[in-house]
Each structure stands twice: as C-alpha cells, then as structure tokens.
Scaffold this motif. Structure first.
Motif, short mmCIF file in Angstrom:
data_model
loop_
_atom_site.label_atom_id
_atom_site.label_comp_id
_atom_site.label_asym_id
_atom_site.label_seq_id
_atom_site.Cartn_x
_atom_site.Cartn_y
_atom_site.Cartn_z
N LEU A 158 0.86 -1.17 0.00
CA LEU A 158 0.00 0.00 0.00
C LEU A 158 0.90 1.23 0.00
N VAL A 159 0.68 2.12 -0.97
CA VAL A 159 1.54 3.30 -1.13
C VAL A 159 0.66 4.55 -1.23
N GLY A 160 0.93 5.52 -0.36
CA GLY A 160 0.25 6.80 -0.41
C GLY A 160 1.22 7.89 -0.83
N PHE A 161 0.79 8.77 -1.72
CA PHE A 161 1.62 9.87 -2.21
C PHE A 161 0.96 11.19 -1.87
N SER A 162 1.76 12.17 -1.47
CA SER A 162 1.25 13.53 -1.32
C SER A 162 1.12 14.16 -2.70
N ASN A 163 0.46 15.29 -2.75
CA ASN A 163 0.22 15.96 -4.03
C ASN A 163 1.50 16.26 -4.80
N ASN A 164 2.51 16.76 -4.12
CA ASN A 164 3.73 17.24 -4.79
C ASN A 164 4.81 16.17 -4.96
N LEU A 165 4.66 15.05 -4.32
CA LEU A 165 5.69 14.01 -4.36
C LEU A 165 5.69 13.29 -5.71
N LYS A 166 6.87 13.14 -6.30
CA LYS A 166 7.00 12.46 -7.59
C LYS A 166 7.49 11.02 -7.44
N GLU A 167 8.30 10.79 -6.40
CA GLU A 167 8.81 9.44 -6.15
C GLU A 167 9.18 9.30 -4.69
N ILE A 168 9.22 8.06 -4.24
CA ILE A 168 9.64 7.75 -2.87
C ILE A 168 11.00 7.08 -2.96
N ASN A 169 12.01 7.74 -2.39
CA ASN A 169 13.37 7.21 -2.39
C ASN A 169 13.65 6.47 -1.10
N GLU A 170 14.43 5.42 -1.18
CA GLU A 170 14.77 4.66 0.02
C GLU A 170 15.49 5.55 1.04
N ASP A 171 16.27 6.52 0.58
CA ASP A 171 17.01 7.41 1.48
C ASP A 171 16.09 8.28 2.32
N SER A 172 14.88 8.56 1.83
CA SER A 172 13.99 9.46 2.55
C SER A 172 12.99 8.73 3.45
N LEU A 173 13.08 7.42 3.54
CA LEU A 173 12.12 6.64 4.33
C LEU A 173 12.35 6.81 5.83
#
Length: 189
Positions: free
Chosen positions: A79-94
């Motif tokens: 299950l993946v949720g994205f905010s409006n402005n987010l383009k990708e989810i990087n492992e470094d930002s988890l």
C-alpha cells in the motif's frame, strides 16, 4: 455354474462400471462447478478487497474524523500513499513513522496520479528481496490500482508518503484521520 453365466455377469459388471464412470465424470466436470463457488485467486483478491474497503472508508471521512479499518496484504502487494507534490519515494527518505522498508529502487508516483494525492495498491516483485536486494515496487502494472484524492495521503504530518507492506497476510488495524489537506494513515500498534 456354467461358463456362459460367468461371461454374462462379467460383461454386465464391466458395462455397469463404465456407465458409472461416465456418470461420475459428468458430475465432476459439469455439475460440481455449477454448484460450488468459482475458485478465486486469494492472493490477488483479498488485498484488493481490503484496498477497496479502505478507499470507501476514506471517502466517507469528514474533516477531523478518525476511523479504524482492517487491512490485509500479502507478499505480492504494498500500500503506497503519495502527497500531491511528491513524484517518487526514495529509500534514502524513508522513516519509520511513514513506513520504512528495504527497496531495490525508488517508487515512482503513477502518471495517472499527476499532481493529486494518491493511494495505490502496487504490485511487488520480491525476487531481489530474497537475496537482500529489497522490494521492486511497480505502481503502474496491470494488477496495481490507484485512487486519486485532493488531499495528501501520508503517514503523519511530517511525511510526504505512506507505505505499508506485510508479506504474511496478517490483518492489521489502520487508523485513518482527515485533517484539512491531509489524509493520515497509520498502523495501530
């Protein structure tokens, strides 16, 4: 007993056995599938059912409401949720509050989500994870599904995303909160 009687009895028995076999085959082939429910691919349908239930719960939510719902996934979905402005989810930002799992590469926001908040159930390839390479998440596959929202779909107010993955099909309780421009999802501890 005469020889002709034994032959007649044997022929009658074999004939009856063949007819009984044909009847059993017809029952198994034609009648049972009509009576019994169609077999389902549980590994695909259960996570999709829970995802659709979660979407309905979110849509029914009013501002400042808090709800709880159940969610069950398996090793094939995340299950993946994205905010409006987010383009990708990087492992470094988890981080733990928003969902932290080992990824083989970034999770790209599906093009169908554009500049909207988006909640997706995405297909997972666990092939590399078995060799400590992390999950490969594909939110644009045919099996993946996404729902658009005007709000951000996040794990808490400091996050720009939400991730939940459980390979063991264990149902969990999810808290859903709607605050202004955010829908906040969190796993109940």
């Amino acid at each position: 007993m005469n020889k002709k009687g034994v032959e007649t009895t044997t022929v009658n028995f074999l004939g009856a056995l063949i007819i009984a076999g044909i009847i059993v085959f017809i029952i198994i082939d034609k009648v049972l599938p009509a009576i019994l429910p169609k077999s389902t691919n549980e590994d695909e349908e259960i996570p999709i059912f829970y995802y659709k239930t979660l979407i309905k719960e979110i849509k029914d939510l009013k501002n400042n409401d808090i709800k709880k719902t159940n969610l069950a996934l398996n090793r094939n979905y995340i299950l993946v949720g994205f905010s409006n402005n987010l383009k990708e989810i990087n492992e470094d930002s988890l981080n733990e509050a928003c969902g932290k799992i080992e990824l083989a590469h970034s999770i790209n926001k599906p093009s169908t989500c554009e500049a909207n908040g988006c909640l997706c159930i995405c297909e997972v390839d666990t092939g590399l994870a078995e060799f400590s390479g992390g999950l490969i998440v594909n939110c644009e596959s045919e099996k993946s599904k996404c729902e658009l929202f005007k709000e951000n779909i996040i794990g808490n107010e400091k996050c720009e995303y939400f991730l939940y993955y459980d390979a063991y099909k264990k149902p969990v309780e999810i808290n859903i909160t709607k605050k202004q421009d955010n829908i906040i999802l969190s796993k109940t501890l």
